[in-house]
Motif scaffolding. Structure first.
Motif: not given
Length: 164
Positions: A117-125
């Protein structure tokens, strides 16, 4: 008789077409969570609550995760919570549902054994991502085959999918 050059043409054309049509696939890797205080989820049913007929609710409390994301800093990515497909003592994935409430950047959700299940989406900072889930299990005791007095336990994990 066909010349050798003509016999190679269909294979070469198929290879070129496949390469041109293939999507830019993301790279998937399991995230290292060995720095997490407790990854193994375990319940001996001592805090079980009955609800909705045959389902038993097992609140497991807060589980902290510390995920090593250093190799992915600066990349677009999606992170998935993966529930193992095999849970000792459980006859069927339909017999257990894991629910979580994220207490940070990760989304809340639910799933059954074998789900991703997807729990996060974005640019790894940052080189580390910290998250706490408030976990609850919903279990159908008819789907359990465990020795008396034993605990239901499993270890979920996280996968990262870096995007092109």
């Amino acid at each position: 008789m066909t010349s050798p050059r003509l016999r190679r043409w269909p294979a070469a054309a198929l290879l070129l077409c496949g390469a041109a049509l293939a999507p830019a696939w993301a790279a998937v890797a399991r995230l290292d969570d060995s720095a997490s205080p407790r990854a193994q989820v375990r319940s001996d049913f001592s805090n079980a609550q009955r609800m909705d007929g045959n389902m038993v609710v097992l609140p497991l409390g807060r589980i902290e995760y510390r995920l090593a994301t250093a190799p992915h800093v600066g990349r677009r990515a999606r992170i998935f919570y993966v529930i193992p497909s095999m849970v000792a003592g459980l006859r069927s994935p339909a017999g257990m549902q894991v629910q979580w409430r994220g207490n940070g950047a990760f989304a809340s959700g639910s799933g059954r054994p074998g789900d991703r299940v997807q729990v996060w989406n974005g640019v790894v900072q940052a080189p580390w991502m910290n998250e706490t889930f408030e976990l609850t299990l919903r279990v159908d005791p008819r789907e359990l085959r465990m020795p008396s007095g034993s605990a239901l336990s499993f270890e979920s994990f996280f996968e990262i999918e870096t995007l092109p």
